[in-house]
Design an enzyme around this catalytic site. Structure first.
Site, PDB file in Angstrom:
ATOM      1  N   ASP A  96       0.864  -1.177   0.000  1.00 43.22           N
ATOM      2  CA  ASP A  96       0.000   0.000   0.000  1.00 43.22           C
ATOM      3  C   ASP A  96       0.903   1.232   0.000  1.00 43.22           C
ATOM      4  O   ASP A  96       2.036   1.169   0.504  1.00 43.22           O
ATOM      5  CB  ASP A  96      -0.911   0.015   1.236  1.00 43.22           C
ATOM      6  CG  ASP A  96      -1.923   1.156   1.193  1.00 43.22           C
ATOM      7  OD1 ASP A  96      -2.928   1.026   0.475  1.00 43.22           O
ATOM      8  OD2 ASP A  96      -1.696   2.175   1.852  1.00 43.22           O
ATOM      9  N   ASN A 124      -3.657  11.063   6.030  1.00 46.50           N
ATOM     10  CA  ASN A 124      -2.695  10.040   6.471  1.00 46.50           C
ATOM     11  C   ASN A 124      -1.878  10.444   7.701  1.00 46.50           C
ATOM     12  O   ASN A 124      -1.054   9.651   8.171  1.00 46.50           O
ATOM     13  CB  ASN A 124      -1.754   9.664   5.318  1.00 46.50           C
ATOM     14  CG  ASN A 124      -1.100  10.879   4.678  1.00 46.50           C
ATOM     15  OD1 ASN A 124      -0.655  11.799   5.358  1.00 46.50           O
ATOM     16  ND2 ASN A 124      -1.037  10.886   3.342  1.00 46.50           N
ATOM     17  N   HIS A 138      -5.126   4.184   6.886  1.00 38.70           N
ATOM     18  CA  HIS A 138      -4.551   5.257   6.065  1.00 38.70           C
ATOM     19  C   HIS A 138      -3.082   5.498   6.377  1.00 38.70           C
ATOM     20  O   HIS A 138      -2.562   6.586   6.110  1.00 38.70           O
ATOM     21  CB  HIS A 138      -5.354   6.557   6.189  1.00 38.70           C
ATOM     22  CG  HIS A 138      -6.769   6.429   5.712  1.00 38.70           C
ATOM     23  ND1 HIS A 138      -7.084   6.118   4.401  1.00 38.70           N
ATOM     24  CD2 HIS A 138      -7.941   6.529   6.368  1.00 38.70           C
ATOM     25  CE1 HIS A 138      -8.403   6.049   4.282  1.00 38.70           C
ATOM     26  NE2 HIS A 138      -8.952   6.290   5.468  1.00 38.70           N
ATOM     27  N   ASP A 155      -2.408  -0.660   6.436  1.00 42.83           N
ATOM     28  CA  ASP A 155      -3.332  -1.063   5.373  1.00 42.83           C
ATOM     29  C   ASP A 155      -2.817  -2.296   4.633  1.00 42.83           C
ATOM     30  O   ASP A 155      -3.593  -3.186   4.261  1.00 42.83           O
ATOM     31  CB  ASP A 155      -3.542   0.085   4.385  1.00 42.83           C
ATOM     32  CG  ASP A 155      -4.442   1.179   4.957  1.00 42.83           C
ATOM     33  OD1 ASP A 155      -4.953   0.994   6.077  1.00 42.83           O
ATOM     34  OD2 ASP A 155      -4.615   2.217   4.297  1.00 42.83           O
TER      35      ASP A 155
END
Length: 504
Positions: free
Chosen positions: A345, A393, A482, A487
């Protein structure tokens, strides 16, 4: 900064016309600017010359902060050029560097030119721009050497002739720090980039270390063999300390170098090139060359990276939660049971892969149905992070201020993913950012990309299919949503679960 060299030539009537600007490094935090000049190996600069140039540059630039001027000698040796070329290829063209070595490279020097000749299998040149390799080689190596660099590529059928396979190419990068070399005592100039004493674990040739002298002693010994048997000779012994560790140092002196060694005192800062050998079950550094130097105010120790990686430490994965010892063995479909996958990710500064930048790559590797290792690194972007990205994030400019650049992290990610399928959730978004950065470096991700989103849609009935909805349905914990690694880990667990017999 070529104009500053022109100004120097005007001022000193071409006395220093061999100087070349090597690099300019500005530290916003320390308010310092370091300007380094390169000069050829057949030229010399006295301390007075260096001082004169330094004072002129400082007066000409008139910077508000501190200006540090350094001088670096360019050694134009064939082996050094080949070594620099291989290192450049390793970093910029890792897709093909495993198929070249010193035996396929030669250097031809012609006055002020150096021509690097290399054989590359034509099969691999089909994937990479020959002109781009030549252009980047010239640009990068001319920064390191005072010579005009040209690259000639000969297409060959190497792979067909010798059944060529990629070799182990990426060696662990030795963590180093910078010192300022002040004056060489003997043995020739030493590259001012020592490694940490703490990282020296065994015998090793041509090691560069720096530190403060402790327990300095001049001793004598009796020669046991040879024509000088029975005579007394001197040697020097001391301890070298660089704040990370200490090492014993020895120098069996010659008459010509004894006077230089006599000038050293406890507390002096020195840079040493020598061989590390074991003596009386202790590692000892035997001096080949030594210079006085200035150590940085703070030496920040760095652990050596995992083998083959530049900037990212690959960490074995371990389950922190307590497992049920009576848990039934999970059976996966054959595709997963015997496969290797990297589930990844990314976090970015925005949604446009052509204009926005990578902020983080997080990944885990799956081998034979088990998560075995972790890859995670923040990335320092070229531009400030927009508040809109931080709001999602929680990554701020201060968090990435000392993080590696995107190119180095993506190169390590390329190495981490060799031979693996690449899995992501709605993977096209992450894929575009990775491939965009890889394209700039002529790296080819030839992996199969697998999207978990359509798999989830085919096996689960949910009103929404966000990652958080899927992992909740599968009873998987998602802490720190995030953020790339959190993730990626949740996606990996979902990938395994959706490919198990439970969801067959």
């Amino acid at each position: 900064m070529d104009w500053i060299v022109s100004k120097i030539n005007e001022k000193f009537q071409d006395k220093f016309n061999f100087l070349k600007t090597y690099n300019v490094v500005y530290s916003q935090e320390k308010k310092t600017c370091c300007l380094t000049f390169l000069y050829p190996e057949d030229k010399s600069l006295s301390d007075e010359d260096k001082l004169a140039v330094t004072e002129f540059v400082k007066n000409t630039l008139a910077l508000k902060g501190e200006l540090i001027v350094k001088f670096r000698k360019s050694y134009l040796d064939e082996d050094l050029i080949i070594k620099a070329f291989l290192n450049f290829m390793k970093n910029q063209f890792p897709s093909i560097v495993g198929f070249i070595d010193k035996e396929t490279i030669s250097v031809q020097r012609n006055f002020a030119q150096s021509i690097i000749k290399i054989k590359i299998d034509s099969e691999f040149l089909d994937y990479i721009s020959e002109e781009e390799i030549k252009k980047q080689t010239k640009k990068q190596l001319e920064k390191q050497f005072i010579t005009e660099i040209f690259l000639e590529i000969e297409k060959a059928n190497i792979a067909k002739e010798v059944n060529l396979k990629p070799r182990e190419t990426f060696k662990a990068k030795i963590p180093r720090y910078d010192v300022e070399e002040k004056r060489n005592l003997f043995g020739g100039e030493i590259a001012p980039h020592p490694e940490f004493i703490k990282n020296v674990k065994g015998e090793k040739k041509s090691v560069i270390l720096a530190g403060k002298i402790e327990n300095f002693e001049k001793k004598s010994y009796e020669v046991k063999k040879g024509k000088n048997a029975g005579k007394q000779k001197n040697y020097f012994a001391f301890t070298l300390f660089d704040t990370t560790s200490r090492i014993d140092v020895r120098y069996f002196t010659t008459i010509s170098n004894e006077k230089q060694m006599d000038k050293l005192l406890n507390g002096d800062q020195v840079l040493i090139l020598g061989d590390v050998e074991e003596f009386n079950r202790k590692l000892t550094l035997y001096i080949k060359a030594i210079s006085r130097c200035v150590l940085p105010e703070k030496i920040e120790f760095k652990q050596p990276l995992s083998k083959d990686y530049e900037v990212v430490e690959i960490v074995p994965y371990s389950i922190l939660s307590q497992e049920n010892i009576f848990k039934k063995t999970v059976i996966f479909n054959p595709f997963v049971e015997h496969g290797d996958f990297v589930v990844f990710d990314v976090e970015t500064t925005g949604l446009n892969y052509e204009t926005d930048e990578l902020l983080e790559i997080g990944a885990v590797k799956i081998h034979d149905g088990k998560i075995v290792s972790k890859f995670q690194s923040l990335i320092k972007p070229r531009n400030p992070i927009p508040p809109s990205a931080t709001a999602i994030n929680n990554i701020t400019d201060s968090m990435v201020s000392s993080s590696p650049s995107a190119d180095a992290v993506v190169r390590d990610f390329y190495r981490y993913t060799r031979g693996c399928g690449l899995v992501g959730y709605n993977v096209s978004f992450d894929q575009k950012f990775i491939l965009q950065e890889a394209k700039k470096q002529n790296i080819i991700f030839d992996n199969e990309f697998i999207d978990l989103l359509p798999i989830a849609k085919s096996k689960l009935r949910l009103p929404h299919y966000k990652l958080s909805d899927v992992v909740k349905r599968l009873e998987i914990t998602l802490d720190g949503a995030h953020r790339a690694y959190a993730d990626a880990l949740a996606t990996a667990e979902a990938f395994l679960k959706l490919n198990s017999e439970e969801y067959a």
